[in-house]
Scaffold this motif. Sequence first.
Motif, short mmCIF file in Angstrom:
data_model
loop_
_atom_site.label_atom_id
_atom_site.label_comp_id
_atom_site.label_asym_id
_atom_site.label_seq_id
_atom_site.Cartn_x
_atom_site.Cartn_y
_atom_site.Cartn_z
N SER A 1 43.98 53.73 -26.31
CA SER A 1 42.89 54.33 -25.52
C SER A 1 41.63 54.49 -26.36
CB SER A 1 43.32 55.67 -24.91
OG SER A 1 43.65 56.59 -25.93
N THR A 2 41.79 54.79 -27.64
CA THR A 2 40.63 54.88 -28.54
C THR A 2 39.98 53.52 -28.68
OG1 THR A 2 41.63 56.71 -29.76
CG2 THR A 2 39.88 55.48 -30.87
N ILE A 3 40.79 52.50 -28.90
CA ILE A 3 40.27 51.13 -29.05
C ILE A 3 39.55 50.69 -27.78
CG2 ILE A 3 40.94 48.71 -29.35
CD1 ILE A 3 43.20 49.81 -31.22
N GLN A 4 40.15 50.99 -26.62
CA GLN A 4 39.53 50.61 -25.35
C GLN A 4 38.18 51.30 -25.17
OE1 GLN A 4 41.80 51.59 -21.84
NE2 GLN A 4 40.87 49.90 -20.70
N ALA A 5 38.11 52.59 -25.50
CA ALA A 5 36.86 53.34 -25.36
C ALA A 5 35.79 52.77 -26.29
CB ALA A 5 37.10 54.82 -25.66
N LEU A 6 36.17 52.45 -27.52
CA LEU A 6 35.22 51.88 -28.48
C LEU A 6 34.72 50.52 -28.00
CD1 LEU A 6 36.98 52.82 -31.83
CD2 LEU A 6 34.77 53.68 -31.05
N LYS A 7 35.64 49.70 -27.47
CA LYS A 7 35.24 48.38 -26.98
C LYS A 7 34.29 48.49 -25.80
CE LYS A 7 39.03 45.56 -28.70
NZ LYS A 7 40.13 44.67 -28.35
N LYS A 8 34.48 49.48 -24.93
CA LYS A 8 33.57 49.68 -23.80
C LYS A 8 32.18 50.07 -24.31
CE LYS A 8 36.76 50.89 -20.12
NZ LYS A 8 37.28 51.96 -19.26
N ARG A 9 32.13 50.97 -25.31
CA ARG A 9 30.83 51.36 -25.87
C ARG A 9 30.14 50.16 -26.50
NH1 ARG A 9 32.22 56.13 -29.73
NH2 ARG A 9 30.29 55.44 -30.69
N LYS A 10 30.91 49.35 -27.22
CA LYS A 10 30.35 48.16 -27.88
C LYS A 10 29.80 47.19 -26.84
CE LYS A 10 32.57 44.66 -30.09
NZ LYS A 10 33.44 43.98 -31.04
N LEU A 11 30.51 47.02 -25.74
CA LEU A 11 30.06 46.13 -24.67
C LEU A 11 28.76 46.63 -24.04
CD1 LEU A 11 30.61 43.62 -22.95
CD2 LEU A 11 31.95 45.07 -21.42
N ARG A 12 28.66 47.94 -23.81
CA ARG A 12 27.43 48.50 -23.23
C ARG A 12 26.23 48.25 -24.15
NH1 ARG A 12 30.65 52.64 -20.98
NH2 ARG A 12 30.37 54.03 -22.73
N ILE A 13 26.44 48.40 -25.46
CA ILE A 13 25.36 48.14 -26.41
C ILE A 13 24.99 46.66 -26.38
CG2 ILE A 13 24.76 48.08 -28.87
CD1 ILE A 13 26.49 50.64 -29.14
N LYS A 14 26.00 45.80 -26.33
CA LYS A 14 25.74 44.36 -26.28
C LYS A 14 24.95 43.99 -25.03
CE LYS A 14 28.25 40.01 -26.75
NZ LYS A 14 29.59 39.41 -26.82
N GLU A 15 25.30 44.60 -23.89
CA GLU A 15 24.58 44.33 -22.64
C GLU A 15 23.14 44.83 -22.74
OE1 GLU A 15 27.13 46.26 -19.81
OE2 GLU A 15 28.37 44.47 -19.54
N GLU A 16 22.96 46.00 -23.36
CA GLU A 16 21.60 46.53 -23.50
C GLU A 16 20.77 45.61 -24.39
OE1 GLU A 16 19.33 50.63 -24.83
OE2 GLU A 16 21.47 50.73 -24.41
N LEU A 17 21.37 45.10 -25.45
CA LEU A 17 20.65 44.16 -26.33
C LEU A 17 20.27 42.89 -25.57
CD1 LEU A 17 22.70 44.48 -29.63
CD2 LEU A 17 20.25 44.88 -29.40
N ALA A 18 21.14 42.44 -24.68
CA ALA A 18 20.86 41.22 -23.93
C ALA A 18 19.68 41.41 -22.97
CB ALA A 18 22.10 40.80 -23.16
N HIS A 19 19.46 42.64 -22.52
CA HIS A 19 18.38 42.91 -21.57
C HIS A 19 17.02 43.07 -22.24
CE1 HIS A 19 21.47 43.00 -18.73
NE2 HIS A 19 21.07 43.97 -17.96
N ILE A 20 17.03 43.24 -23.56
CA ILE A 20 15.77 43.48 -24.27
C ILE A 20 15.04 42.17 -24.49
CG2 ILE A 20 14.77 44.27 -26.46
CD1 ILE A 20 16.94 46.37 -26.58
#
Length: 51
Positions: A32-51
């Motif tokens: 569950s910790t790994i899944q939560a971290l991966k979700k946060r990482k994905l959100r950051i990656k998506e935000e970077l893609a929008h910039i």
Amino acid sequence: MKSSHVSALQLKHAGIERQIAEEMSRPVPDPSTIQALKKRKLRIKEELAHI
């Protein structure tokens, strides 16, 4: 301004990757910790893609 925001996001992304690696190297990683971290990482990656 935009580049400092990108830099901050990239640092966060790298930090989360490090946390995932630390968790994976434990004798019993917490899925569950790994899944939560991966979700946060994905959100950051998506935000970077929008910039």
